[in-house]
Design an enzyme around this catalytic site. Structure first.
Site, PDB file in Angstrom:
ATOM      1  N   ARG A 100     -27.317  40.943  24.773  1.00  0.00           N
ATOM      2  CA  ARG A 100     -27.860  42.104  24.064  1.00  0.00           C
ATOM      3  C   ARG A 100     -28.523  43.267  24.913  1.00  0.00           C
ATOM      4  NH1 ARG A 100     -28.445  38.347  20.487  1.00  0.00           N
ATOM      5  NH2 ARG A 100     -30.765  38.069  21.023  1.00  0.00           N
ATOM      6  N   GLU A 114     -29.039  22.288  29.797  1.00  0.00           N
ATOM      7  CA  GLU A 114     -30.420  23.130  29.307  1.00  0.00           C
ATOM      8  C   GLU A 114     -31.070  21.526  28.987  1.00  0.00           C
ATOM      9  OE1 GLU A 114     -29.297  24.239  25.005  1.00  0.00           O
ATOM     10  OE2 GLU A 114     -28.924  25.660  25.953  1.00  0.00           O
ATOM     11  N   GLN A 174     -18.780  28.570  23.161  1.00  0.00           N
ATOM     12  CA  GLN A 174     -20.317  28.541  22.596  1.00  0.00           C
ATOM     13  C   GLN A 174     -19.870  30.379  22.770  1.00  0.00           C
ATOM     14  OE1 GLN A 174     -23.770  27.656  24.434  1.00  0.00           O
ATOM     15  NE2 GLN A 174     -24.717  28.877  22.597  1.00  0.00           N
ATOM     16  N   TYR A 179     -34.767  26.480  18.967  1.00  0.00           N
ATOM     17  CA  TYR A 179     -34.416  27.397  20.656  1.00  0.00           C
ATOM     18  C   TYR A 179     -36.218  27.837  20.968  1.00  0.00           C
ATOM     19  CZ  TYR A 179     -32.173  31.490  22.121  1.00  0.00           C
ATOM     20  OH  TYR A 179     -31.708  32.548  22.399  1.00  0.00           O
ATOM     21  N   HIS A 213     -36.725  32.063  27.141  1.00  0.00           N
ATOM     22  CA  HIS A 213     -35.185  31.562  26.922  1.00  0.00           C
ATOM     23  C   HIS A 213     -34.792  32.442  26.729  1.00  0.00           C
ATOM     24  CE1 HIS A 213     -31.940  29.387  27.198  1.00  0.00           C
ATOM     25  NE2 HIS A 213     -31.456  29.152  25.902  1.00  0.00           N
ATOM     26  N   LYS A 237     -21.100  22.524  21.814  1.00  0.00           N
ATOM     27  CA  LYS A 237     -22.424  21.983  22.112  1.00  0.00           C
ATOM     28  C   LYS A 237     -21.913  19.929  21.878  1.00  0.00           C
ATOM     29  CE  LYS A 237     -26.008  25.109  22.585  1.00  0.00           C
ATOM     30  NZ  LYS A 237     -27.574  25.407  23.718  1.00  0.00           N
ATOM     31  N   ASP A 284     -32.077  20.675  17.010  1.00  0.00           N
ATOM     32  CA  ASP A 284     -32.214  21.606  18.578  1.00  0.00           C
ATOM     33  C   ASP A 284     -32.874  22.831  18.277  1.00  0.00           C
ATOM     34  OD1 ASP A 284     -31.688  21.723  21.166  1.00  0.00           O
ATOM     35  OD2 ASP A 284     -30.517  22.504  21.499  1.00  0.00           O
ATOM     36  N   THR A 328     -34.244  24.925  25.408  1.00  0.00           N
ATOM     37  CA  THR A 328     -34.266  25.195  26.496  1.00  0.00           C
ATOM     38  C   THR A 328     -35.700  25.329  26.958  1.00  0.00           C
ATOM     39  OG1 THR A 328     -31.469  25.625  26.667  1.00  0.00           O
ATOM     40  CG2 THR A 328     -33.319  26.133  29.135  1.00  0.00           C
ATOM     41  N   ASP A 334     -28.984  18.852  27.343  1.00  0.00           N
ATOM     42  CA  ASP A 334     -27.888  19.903  25.921  1.00  0.00           C
ATOM     43  C   ASP A 334     -27.234  20.107  26.594  1.00  0.00           C
ATOM     44  OD1 ASP A 334     -26.873  20.630  23.441  1.00  0.00           O
ATOM     45  OD2 ASP A 334     -28.097  22.460  23.578  1.00  0.00           O
TER      46      ASP A 334
HETATM   47 MN    MN Z   1     -29.871  23.652  23.430  1.00  0.00          MN
END
Ligand code: MN
Length: 423
Positions: A150, A207, A248, A136, A141, A261, A134, A357, A241
């Site tokens: 953060r 996701e 998580q 990112y 996203h 996940k 997967d 995502t 997902d």
């Molecule tokens: Mn994902």
């Protein structure tokens, strides 16, 4: 141009208006019926075309296909014939379905056996998934998640614009659309507690992703270049997902997602070929800072595919939660595959590579509930009057996707799953 993609083509089969499966699509899948075990088929309108029947009755003669190639539980052997051969098969199926071709049209006996109404088939996993990764790759996203957990000023980590970030996922728990998923249990650390507790996830999420499937074995130690990557990609499926945000959040440092996940991921059953998506290529977002030479790609490498997420509470109406688009991805599939293999990692036939995502720029285009409800702070209002921060037991999540141009709609069908109570 690929002949089967010609927008002017018409079929002798009646294709309902708005169908995901016109003659220009012809996606491949694996299906069974009450009287047929798992075999390969192609979607056309409201029918599934039985490829075993066509092959056994000579409709693919001259293509040099191995006998029994479609009479299998998975498409792995078929797609491993390579894109040149699978393109010939798609072209031949297109020919047989064209309105001025009589071979199947006037052969009533063959027609009745080869065409099966879609509501009489059960769709199965199309490939034996060897490995699942997967990525990112959506900047929006990554920015949203980084802002939430953060700081909006440093939302993207320093590596993000230099490489397509990814993790190795779990292939064994990938299921086909329609398979229910039990709410996972796990370790969660409540904000007001020193110690973790063990309980069902309270922050279950989806996701919205697309995934590509590879069709060529590579040798350990041999990278795939960004310019050659497309020769390794057979096609795409929708991908959910499923993610337990609370599990998580507690487990992911320092090695990334694990039990939050791997309790289940859902794919749509029809593999839309990369060939069918050719007319929908678009330029991706401008990449700055410039990427390293091994990640450079030329031309239009993104695809304009409209995506949609709906929620359907038990015995209630659907509500659209999000509308996004595959074209928003910052890192394209060529870059993903080139990066994945640049260290010599080998690729297998039937590997699944998910995009991450796919969120768009506006709040209505976010690809997860985490973002849509901003980690539960802004509840969403559904058509039945209820509210959602995260997924509740009995909710069904439905992903849909399609590309459209020149009155041709290349659809993915549905990727759908219902959440059952924790066991
Ligand atoms: Mn994902």
């Amino acid at each position: 141009m690929i002949k089967a993609n010609n927008p002017a083509l018409r079929s002798w089969i009646d294709i309902p208006k708005g169908s995901d499966f016109p003659i220009q699509n012809l996606p491949f899948g694996i299906f069974k019926t009450n009287y047929l075990s798992a075999v390969a088929g192609v979607a056309i309108g409201n029918y599934v075309l039985d490829l075993v029947y066509l092959h056994e009755h000579g409709f693919f003669d001259g293509l040099g296909l191995p006998s029994g190639i479609f009479n299998q539980k998975y498409l792995n052997d078929f797609i491993s014939l390579g894109k040149k051969k699978t393109r010939e098969v798609r072209e031949r199926i297109s020919e047989l379905l064209q309105h001025d071709n009589d071979e199947l049209k006037l052969n009533v006996g063959a027609r009745e056996l080869a065409l099966i109404p879609m509501d009489e088939v059960q769709m199965l996993l199309p490939v034996r998934i060897s490995n699942y990764t997967d990525f990112y790759s959506s900047e929006e996203h990554a920015f949203n998640v980084g802002s939430m957990f953060r700081d909006p000023k440093n939302a993207l980590l320093p590596n993000w614009k230099h490489l397509p970030v990814g993790y190795h996922g779990r292939a064994s728990s990938i299921v086909v659309s329609g398979t229910p998923i039990h709410r996972p249990k796990g370790q969660i650390k409540p904000a007001d507690s020193e110690l973790p507790v063990f309980c069902p996830s309270q922050k279950l999420d989806f996701e919205l992703e697309l995934a590509f499937i590879t069709c060529q074995e590579t040798k350990l130690g041999t990278p795939i270049s960004a310019s050659d990557a497309e020769n390794h990609i057979f096609g795409f499926v929708l991908f959910n997902d499923w993610s337990a945000r609370d599990i998580q959040q507690w487990e992911y440092v320092p090695l990334g997602p694990f039990l939050g996940k791997n309790f289940g991921s859902t794919i749509s059953p029809w593999i839309v070929t990369m060939d069918a998506l050719e007319p929908f290529r678009v330029q991706g977002p401008e990449q700055f800072p410039h990427v390293l030479p091994y990640l450079v790609t030329e031309g239009a490498k993104n695809f304009d595919v409209t995506l949609e997420v709906l929620i359907q509470p038990d015995k209630s109406d659907e509500t659209t939660l999000s509308r996004s688009n595959f074209k928003y991805l910052y890192w394209n599939v060529n870059q993903q595959l080139a990066h994945h293999t640049v260290n010599g990692c080998n690729v297998q036939v039937g590997d699944l590579y998910a995009s991450g995502t796919i969120s768009g720029p506006s709040p209505g285009s976010f690809g997860s509930l985490l973002e849509l409800s901003w980690n539960g702070q802004r509840p969403l209002h559904l058509a039945d009057g209820s509210e959602r921060r995260f997924i509740e037991d009995g909710d069904t999540i439905i992903l849909r996707g399609h590309a459209e141009r020149d009155h041709v709609r290349i659809g993915f069908g549905e990727c759908k799953g219902k959440i059952l109570p924790a066991l």
